[in-house]
Motif scaffolding. Structure first.
Motif, PDB file in Angstrom:
ATOM      1  N   CYS A   1       0.133   3.473   3.456  1.00 44.99           N
ATOM      2  CA  CYS A   1       0.575   3.082   4.794  1.00 44.99           C
ATOM      3  C   CYS A   1       1.711   2.061   4.769  1.00 44.99           C
ATOM      4  O   CYS A   1       2.283   1.755   5.800  1.00 44.99           O
TER       5      CYS A   1
ATOM      6  N   CYS B   1       0.837  -1.187   0.000  1.00 42.15           N
ATOM      7  CA  CYS B   1       0.000   0.000   0.000  1.00 42.15           C
ATOM      8  C   CYS B   1       0.880   1.248   0.000  1.00 42.15           C
ATOM      9  O   CYS B   1       1.715   1.412   0.891  1.00 42.15           O
TER      10      CYS B   1
ATOM     11  N   CYS C   1      -6.887  -2.099   0.997  1.00 43.01           N
ATOM     12  CA  CYS C   1      -5.860  -2.247   2.019  1.00 43.01           C
ATOM     13  C   CYS C   1      -6.518  -2.577   3.352  1.00 43.01           C
ATOM     14  O   CYS C   1      -7.406  -1.857   3.800  1.00 43.01           O
TER      15      CYS C   1
ATOM     16  N   CYS D   1      -5.476   0.582   6.079  1.00 45.50           N
ATOM     17  CA  CYS D   1      -5.985   1.954   5.989  1.00 45.50           C
ATOM     18  C   CYS D   1      -7.242   2.078   5.134  1.00 45.50           C
ATOM     19  O   CYS D   1      -7.782   3.157   4.995  1.00 45.50           O
TER      20      CYS D   1
HETATM   21 ZN    ZN Z   1      -2.858   1.083   3.431  1.00 46.30          ZN
END
Ligand code: ZN
Length: 61
Positions: free
Chosen positions: A15, A12, A32, A35
């Motif tokens: 994050c 991701c 994800c 997040c």
């Molecule tokens: Zn993420």
């Protein structure tokens, strides 16, 4: 033993959570787990594309 060359680790970009590792993939919508950002991911030999899905589709078909 294969060394895994040619595989991409897809993480991701927001994050940094690792999502999956693959040599080829085409996924229109992956979320994800950390997040909750949604992405479209395309992995082909030699290329990796990842972009954020903003869920602003128009639905005029
Ligand atoms: Zn993420």
């Amino acid at each position: 033993m294969a060394r895994g060359t040619g595989k991409y680790k897809v993480a991701c970009p927001v994050c940094g959570k690792p999502l999956f590792t693959s040599a080829t993939a085409e996924i229109d919508d992956i979320c994800c787990p950390k997040c909750r950002t949604r992405y479209a991911v395309k992995v082909e030999t030699g290329t990796l594309q990842i972009r954020e899905n903003e869920l602003q589709y128009s639905a005029d078909e």
